[in-house]
Design a protein around this motif. Structure first.
Motif, PDB file in Angstrom:
ATOM      1  N   MET A   1       0.839  -1.190   0.000  1.00  0.00           N
ATOM      2  CA  MET A   1       0.000   0.000   0.000  1.00  0.00           C
ATOM      3  C   MET A   1       0.883   1.253   0.000  1.00  0.00           C
ATOM      4  O   MET A   1       1.891   1.296   0.698  1.00  0.00           O
ATOM      5  CB  MET A   1      -0.912   0.001   1.228  1.00  0.00           C
ATOM      6  CG  MET A   1      -1.733   1.262   1.430  1.00  0.00           C
ATOM      7  SD  MET A   1      -3.090   1.457   0.264  1.00  0.00           S
ATOM      8  CE  MET A   1      -4.302   0.332   1.000  1.00  0.00           C
ATOM      9  N   ILE A   2       0.481   2.242  -0.789  1.00  0.00           N
ATOM     10  CA  ILE A   2       1.148   3.539  -0.768  1.00  0.00           C
ATOM     11  C   ILE A   2       0.175   4.548  -0.165  1.00  0.00           C
ATOM     12  O   ILE A   2      -0.919   4.767  -0.688  1.00  0.00           O
ATOM     13  CB  ILE A   2       1.579   3.996  -2.174  1.00  0.00           C
ATOM     14  CG1 ILE A   2       2.500   2.959  -2.820  1.00  0.00           C
ATOM     15  CG2 ILE A   2       2.279   5.355  -2.093  1.00  0.00           C
ATOM     16  CD1 ILE A   2       2.932   3.307  -4.226  1.00  0.00           C
ATOM     17  N   HIS A   3       0.560   5.137   0.960  1.00  0.00           N
ATOM     18  CA  HIS A   3      -0.253   6.146   1.627  1.00  0.00           C
ATOM     19  C   HIS A   3       0.263   7.518   1.213  1.00  0.00           C
ATOM     20  O   HIS A   3       1.479   7.767   1.248  1.00  0.00           O
ATOM     21  CB  HIS A   3      -0.153   6.000   3.141  1.00  0.00           C
ATOM     22  CG  HIS A   3      -0.451   4.617   3.642  1.00  0.00           C
ATOM     23  ND1 HIS A   3      -1.721   4.161   3.904  1.00  0.00           N
ATOM     24  CD2 HIS A   3       0.379   3.565   3.911  1.00  0.00           C
ATOM     25  CE1 HIS A   3      -1.675   2.910   4.333  1.00  0.00           C
ATOM     26  NE2 HIS A   3      -0.406   2.527   4.336  1.00  0.00           N
ATOM     27  N   VAL A   4      -0.620   8.410   0.838  1.00  0.00           N
ATOM     28  CA  VAL A   4      -0.228   9.740   0.375  1.00  0.00           C
ATOM     29  C   VAL A   4      -0.804  10.780   1.324  1.00  0.00           C
ATOM     30  O   VAL A   4      -2.021  10.894   1.467  1.00  0.00           O
ATOM     31  CB  VAL A   4      -0.728  10.009  -1.055  1.00  0.00           C
ATOM     32  CG1 VAL A   4      -0.278  11.396  -1.511  1.00  0.00           C
ATOM     33  CG2 VAL A   4      -0.219   8.941  -2.020  1.00  0.00           C
ATOM     34  N   LEU A   5       0.073  11.539   1.976  1.00  0.00           N
ATOM     35  CA  LEU A   5      -0.357  12.598   2.876  1.00  0.00           C
ATOM     36  C   LEU A   5      -0.356  13.929   2.117  1.00  0.00           C
ATOM     37  O   LEU A   5       0.687  14.375   1.631  1.00  0.00           O
ATOM     38  CB  LEU A   5       0.582  12.683   4.087  1.00  0.00           C
ATOM     39  CG  LEU A   5       0.342  13.851   5.053  1.00  0.00           C
ATOM     40  CD1 LEU A   5      -1.079  13.824   5.602  1.00  0.00           C
ATOM     41  CD2 LEU A   5       1.356  13.814   6.188  1.00  0.00           C
ATOM     42  N   CYS A   6      -1.525  14.542   2.017  1.00  0.00           N
ATOM     43  CA  CYS A   6      -1.677  15.828   1.334  1.00  0.00           C
ATOM     44  C   CYS A   6      -2.263  16.832   2.322  1.00  0.00           C
ATOM     45  O   CYS A   6      -3.490  16.909   2.474  1.00  0.00           O
ATOM     46  CB  CYS A   6      -2.587  15.678   0.108  1.00  0.00           C
ATOM     47  SG  CYS A   6      -2.828  17.215  -0.814  1.00  0.00           S
ATOM     48  N   PRO A   7      -1.429  17.604   3.014  1.00  0.00           N
ATOM     49  CA  PRO A   7      -1.958  18.531   4.028  1.00  0.00           C
ATOM     50  C   PRO A   7      -2.743  19.702   3.456  1.00  0.00           C
ATOM     51  O   PRO A   7      -3.499  20.341   4.176  1.00  0.00           O
ATOM     52  CB  PRO A   7      -0.685  19.033   4.735  1.00  0.00           C
ATOM     53  CG  PRO A   7       0.381  18.070   4.365  1.00  0.00           C
ATOM     54  CD  PRO A   7       0.023  17.584   3.004  1.00  0.00           C
ATOM     55  N   ASN A   8      -2.569  20.007   2.154  1.00  0.00           N
ATOM     56  CA  ASN A   8      -3.116  21.254   1.628  1.00  0.00           C
ATOM     57  C   ASN A   8      -3.698  21.075   0.227  1.00  0.00           C
ATOM     58  O   ASN A   8      -3.208  21.658  -0.745  1.00  0.00           O
ATOM     59  CB  ASN A   8      -2.008  22.312   1.600  1.00  0.00           C
ATOM     60  CG  ASN A   8      -2.510  23.707   1.862  1.00  0.00           C
ATOM     61  OD1 ASN A   8      -3.692  23.926   2.098  1.00  0.00           O
ATOM     62  ND2 ASN A   8      -1.611  24.671   1.820  1.00  0.00           N
ATOM     63  N   PRO A   9      -4.769  20.287   0.073  1.00  0.00           N
ATOM     64  CA  PRO A   9      -5.362  20.091  -1.251  1.00  0.00           C
ATOM     65  C   PRO A   9      -5.961  21.382  -1.783  1.00  0.00           C
ATOM     66  O   PRO A   9      -6.129  22.364  -1.043  1.00  0.00           O
ATOM     67  CB  PRO A   9      -6.427  19.025  -1.015  1.00  0.00           C
ATOM     68  CG  PRO A   9      -6.751  19.129   0.426  1.00  0.00           C
ATOM     69  CD  PRO A   9      -5.490  19.550   1.120  1.00  0.00           C
ATOM     70  N   ALA A  10      -6.295  21.384  -3.058  1.00  0.00           N
ATOM     71  CA  ALA A  10      -6.751  22.623  -3.688  1.00  0.00           C
ATOM     72  C   ALA A  10      -7.707  22.328  -4.830  1.00  0.00           C
ATOM     73  O   ALA A  10      -7.782  21.214  -5.342  1.00  0.00           O
ATOM     74  CB  ALA A  10      -5.551  23.412  -4.217  1.00  0.00           C
ATOM     75  N   ILE A  11      -8.419  23.360  -5.217  1.00  0.00           N
ATOM     76  CA  ILE A  11      -9.146  23.365  -6.480  1.00  0.00           C
ATOM     77  C   ILE A  11      -8.306  24.183  -7.452  1.00  0.00           C
ATOM     78  O   ILE A  11      -8.064  25.371  -7.225  1.00  0.00           O
ATOM     79  CB  ILE A  11     -10.553  23.983  -6.335  1.00  0.00           C
ATOM     80  CG1 ILE A  11     -11.365  23.230  -5.275  1.00  0.00           C
ATOM     81  CG2 ILE A  11     -11.262  23.973  -7.687  1.00  0.00           C
ATOM     82  CD1 ILE A  11     -11.646  21.788  -5.606  1.00  0.00           C
TER      83      ILE A  11
END
Length: 309
Positions: A1-11
């Motif tokens: 499994m690859i876990h991806v941490l994205c603290p600041n998603p955007a449009i």
């Protein structure tokens, strides 16, 4: 499994305006709207490559439904909801000059409780042998060493950690941390180490080794000049033939995702760099940002030449 941490998603809003100049009016524009943020792009591309992926992200209470809807359809997701509106990123591409202008909002702020909730969720999900990818800028209010904390958590859980963040976040992220892979671009690497910007491969290779042993491998992206994959005892370089570029937005994220996929499959360094560069090329040639058509990867590899240094 690859876990991806994205603290600041955007449009992301992408405008294509030929002859764009600051101070002028451009009425009637219709932007291409895309769910983004570096970690979101990485998770999307990993899914397109066929990797089992789990996205972790802070989501503002307002305006985040497109992110929630798309990413839940693509991969496993854990969202920590925070007050405020999801940020918007505006990209303006001038087709005549090829210049890209980027305006990035700060996004909503998080508290210590939000950060602890995210770290607890990660801790519960990570298994030995997994890869955790820390990707993108930090949310307002997040501790500067958040990624270093995640790295230490991975070490405790028998997982590997990888890092791709901006120059401002790199110093604290590298302190007392260990990563299987770190991906700065040439500008970020030089800025981090206080050196003049260069794209000389031998100089960049020497600079990359200054990040070791905290980084087992360093992937240095160099835009149209290709890239480097540097380890303690060996390094390889990729050169990319000219291609028709639609937009380079998200190409670095696609490159990082390709390297992560290769890492999860135990590929050799030359194969890893080849796949990473091909993913960046496919994204740059496509109309969708932060996206890779897997069927286009084999043709794209014909534009990439990889050799040992």
């Amino acid at each position: 499994m690859i876990h991806v941490l994205c603290p600041n998603p955007a449009i992301d809003k992408l405008y294509r305006i030929d002859g764009f100049e600051a101070g002028e009016d451009y009425p009637g524009q219709r932007p291409q709207i895309r769910v983004g943020g570096k970690g979101v792009n990485v998770a999307r591309v990993l899914g397109q490559l066929g990797a089992q992926t789990h996205l972790f992200a802070f989501l503002g209470e307002e305006g985040a439904q497109p992110i929630r809807r798309e990413m839940q359809a693509r991969c496993a997701c854990t969202f920590v909801t925070v007050p405020g509106a999801c940020r918007t990123t505006v990209n303006v591409i001038d087709g005549k000059t090829g210049r890209e202008t980027v305006i990035t909002e700060a996004g909503p702020c998080v508290t210590d409780a939000h950060v602890q909730a995210m770290l607890s969720a990660l801790c519960e999900s990570i298994a030995p042998g997994d890869i955790v990818c820390c990707s993108g800028s930090l949310a307002c209010g997040a501790p500067a060493d958040l990624y270093a904390r995640v790295s230490r958590l991975c070490r405790e859980r028998g997982a590997r950690c990888a890092l791709d963040c901006n120059a401002a976040t790199l110093p604290a992220s590298l302190r007392d941390a260990a990563y299987a892979l770190v991906k700065p671009n040439d500008r970020e690497l030089c800025a981090l180490l206080g050196e003049p910007r260069t794209r000389d491969a031998k100089t960049l290779c020497a600079l990359a080794r200054r990040l070791m042993p905290g980084a087992e491998a360093v992937l240095v992206s160099m835009g149209a000049q290709g890239g480097l994959l540097v380890e303690a005892q060996r390094a390889c370089r990729a050169q990319v033939a000219p291609v028709r570029v639609s937009s380079t937005v998200g190409s670095g994220d696609a490159c990082f995702a390709g390297a992560l996929f290769a890492l999860s499959r135990g590929m050799r360094p030359q194969q890893t760099l080849m796949l990473a560069m091909a993913c960046g090329v496919v994204n740059a040639m496509g109309e969708e940002t932060g996206s890779v058509d897997a069927a286009a990867l084999a043709p794209a590899m014909q534009h990439v030449c990889v050799g040992m240094m």
